[in-house]
Write a protein that holds these residues in place. Structure first.
Motif, mmCIF file in Angstrom:
data_model
loop_
_atom_site.group_PDB
_atom_site.id
_atom_site.type_symbol
_atom_site.label_atom_id
_atom_site.label_comp_id
_atom_site.label_asym_id
_atom_site.label_seq_id
_atom_site.Cartn_x
_atom_site.Cartn_y
_atom_site.Cartn_z
ATOM 1 N N ARG A 1 2.976 11.673 0.855
ATOM 2 C CA ARG A 1 2.032 10.554 0.827
ATOM 3 C C ARG A 1 1.202 10.506 2.108
ATOM 4 O O ARG A 1 -0.016 10.387 2.076
ATOM 5 N N VAL B 1 -1.430 3.563 7.125
ATOM 6 C CA VAL B 1 -1.376 2.784 5.893
ATOM 7 C C VAL B 1 -2.808 2.484 5.461
ATOM 8 O O VAL B 1 -3.492 1.700 6.096
ATOM 9 N N ALA B 2 -3.249 3.180 4.441
ATOM 10 C CA ALA B 2 -4.616 2.968 3.962
ATOM 11 C C ALA B 2 -4.599 2.983 2.446
ATOM 12 O O ALA B 2 -3.877 3.783 1.840
ATOM 13 N N ASP B 3 -5.379 2.114 1.875
ATOM 14 C CA ASP B 3 -5.490 2.107 0.408
ATOM 15 C C ASP B 3 -6.178 3.375 -0.070
ATOM 16 O O ASP B 3 -7.044 3.902 0.614
ATOM 17 N N TRP B 4 -5.779 3.836 -1.260
ATOM 18 C CA TRP B 4 -6.465 4.989 -1.849
ATOM 19 C C TRP B 4 -7.484 4.488 -2.872
ATOM 20 O O TRP B 4 -7.392 3.359 -3.361
ATOM 21 N N THR C 1 0.674 4.015 -2.966
ATOM 22 C CA THR C 1 0.192 5.369 -2.686
ATOM 23 C C THR C 1 1.324 6.397 -2.869
ATOM 24 O O THR C 1 1.069 7.532 -3.246
ATOM 25 N N THR C 2 2.557 5.970 -2.644
ATOM 26 C CA THR C 2 3.667 6.894 -2.906
ATOM 27 C C THR C 2 3.792 7.127 -4.417
ATOM 28 O O THR C 2 4.019 8.248 -4.876
ATOM 29 N N PRO D 1 5.956 5.626 7.580
ATOM 30 C CA PRO D 1 4.500 5.667 7.428
ATOM 31 C C PRO D 1 3.796 5.414 8.756
ATOM 32 O O PRO D 1 4.129 4.485 9.475
ATOM 33 N N VAL E 1 0.835 -1.212 0.000
ATOM 34 C CA VAL E 1 0.000 0.000 0.000
ATOM 35 C C VAL E 1 0.870 1.262 0.000
ATOM 36 O O VAL E 1 0.626 2.195 -0.768
ATOM 37 N N VAL E 2 1.909 1.260 0.822
ATOM 38 C CA VAL E 2 2.785 2.451 0.871
ATOM 39 C C VAL E 2 3.428 2.677 -0.507
ATOM 40 O O VAL E 2 3.503 3.804 -1.001
ATOM 41 N N ARG F 1 8.803 12.401 -0.472
ATOM 42 C CA ARG F 1 7.749 11.586 -1.075
ATOM 43 C C ARG F 1 6.895 10.922 0.011
ATOM 44 O O ARG F 1 5.673 10.911 -0.063
#
Lengths: 98, 208
Positions: B192, B121-124, A42-43, B118, A38-39, B188
């Motif tokens: 994010r 942590v979550a999905d977009w 999303t990055t 991070p 996920v990281v 970055r």
């Protein structure tokens, strides 16, 4: 590979600037580590969104004024070796238009 | 972005001719260089200074300085990288003038590694930017990047927005390649993290 090791390599992974072995190790980690997956995604999206969006556009009218100011300063410098007189005039022109 | 990449990657011979002619005093050639890169310089200046008036001044002063100092441009780097270095210096000077209480340096190693770890942590959503109108999106991106330390912001803008290589960014900022890489990664990750609240998937929920 630990998640912290993955994160250290994340930029090179996203830029695809790494050797095949390291890349394979990272991809192996991504297969089972959902958080890093996920990281990473999303990055990647973060970069793409910034890249695809013109946050600060230069409007044509301002662009024209800046060009005139720059060129008149350069001409002044060429003639006299100094840009001071044109600078004052150009700067006030630019700001008065806002 | 396409425009930028095209500009930067254009055949060097034509650009070298323009630079040489401008060095010889041909203002029309210099004007072509201005037209080629003014949008990039404006964007960089606005990102660094976060102030429209300063950005306008930076564009004027950076191009004038470039013109005045063309004699010192050796042609070992690209003209654009050299111009960016001048523009970044001008922009940082103005930023320092406006915020003298905070020492602003590209060398500052502002925060510890932990700040870039991070936390959420979550999905977009699949196309997160499409949840917002163009002007809302610009506003979100502008506000988010504004919160980064100047050193991180500058590296991110040159590398990821303007499309300079790591080496070109290092040359333009007079930083080492590892320093650029470290700042880029942290920039970055921090961006994010900050964008999460706007873009994370909210199943069945309205966005705020």
């Amino acid at each position: 590979m630990k998640c912290s090791d993955f994160l250290k390599e994340l930029s090179d992974y996203l830029d695809n600037t790494m050797d095949a072995k390291t890349k394979a190790d990272l991809e192996e980690h991504l297969q089972w580590c959902h958080n890093c997956y996920v990281v990473c995604n999303t990055t990647k999206s973060t970069i793409e969104i910034y890249r695809g969006t013109e946050v600060y556009e230069l409007p044509d009218e301002l662009r024209g004024r800046l060009h005139s100011a720059i060129i008149s300063k350069c001409e002044c410098h060429k003639k006299t070796g100094d840009a001071a007189p044109a600078k004052t005039e150009a700067a006030s022109n630019t700001k008065s238009g806002k | 972005m396409e425009t930028i990449e095209k500009n930067v990657a254009e055949a060097p011979s034509e650009e070298t001719l323009l630079v040489n002619a401008a060095r010889g005093g041909d203002i029309a050639s210099f004007e072509k260089l201005v037209k080629r890169y003014d949008r990039n310089v404006f964007r960089i200046a606005q990102h660094i200074t976060q102030n429209r008036e300063d950005a306008e001044d930076v564009v004027q002063d950076a191009f004038l300085k470039a013109y005045q100092n063309l004699g010192q441009f050796q042609g070992q780097s690209k003209f654009y990288t050299w111009l960016v270095r001048i523009a970044v210096n001008e922009a940082l000077m103005r930023l320092r003038r406006r915020r003298p209480e905070r020492m602003i340096s590209l060398d500052e190693d502002v925060k510890t590694e932990e700040d870039s770890m991070p936390r959420e942590v979550a999905d977009w959503s699949p196309n997160p930017e499409q949840q917002y109108s163009q002007s809302e999106l610009k506003d979100i991106l502008g506000k988010t990047i504004q919160g980064l330390p100047a050193g991180f912001r500058t590296v991110f803008v040159l590398r990821d927005v303007e499309g300079l290589s790591t080496e070109e960014t290092a040359a333009a900022l007079e930083l080492s390649v590892p320093a650029v890489k470290s700042r880029l990664l942290r920039a970055r990750l921090q961006l994010r993290e900050r964008l999460n609240k706007y873009f994370k998937r909210r199943d069945g929920e309205f966005r705020p």
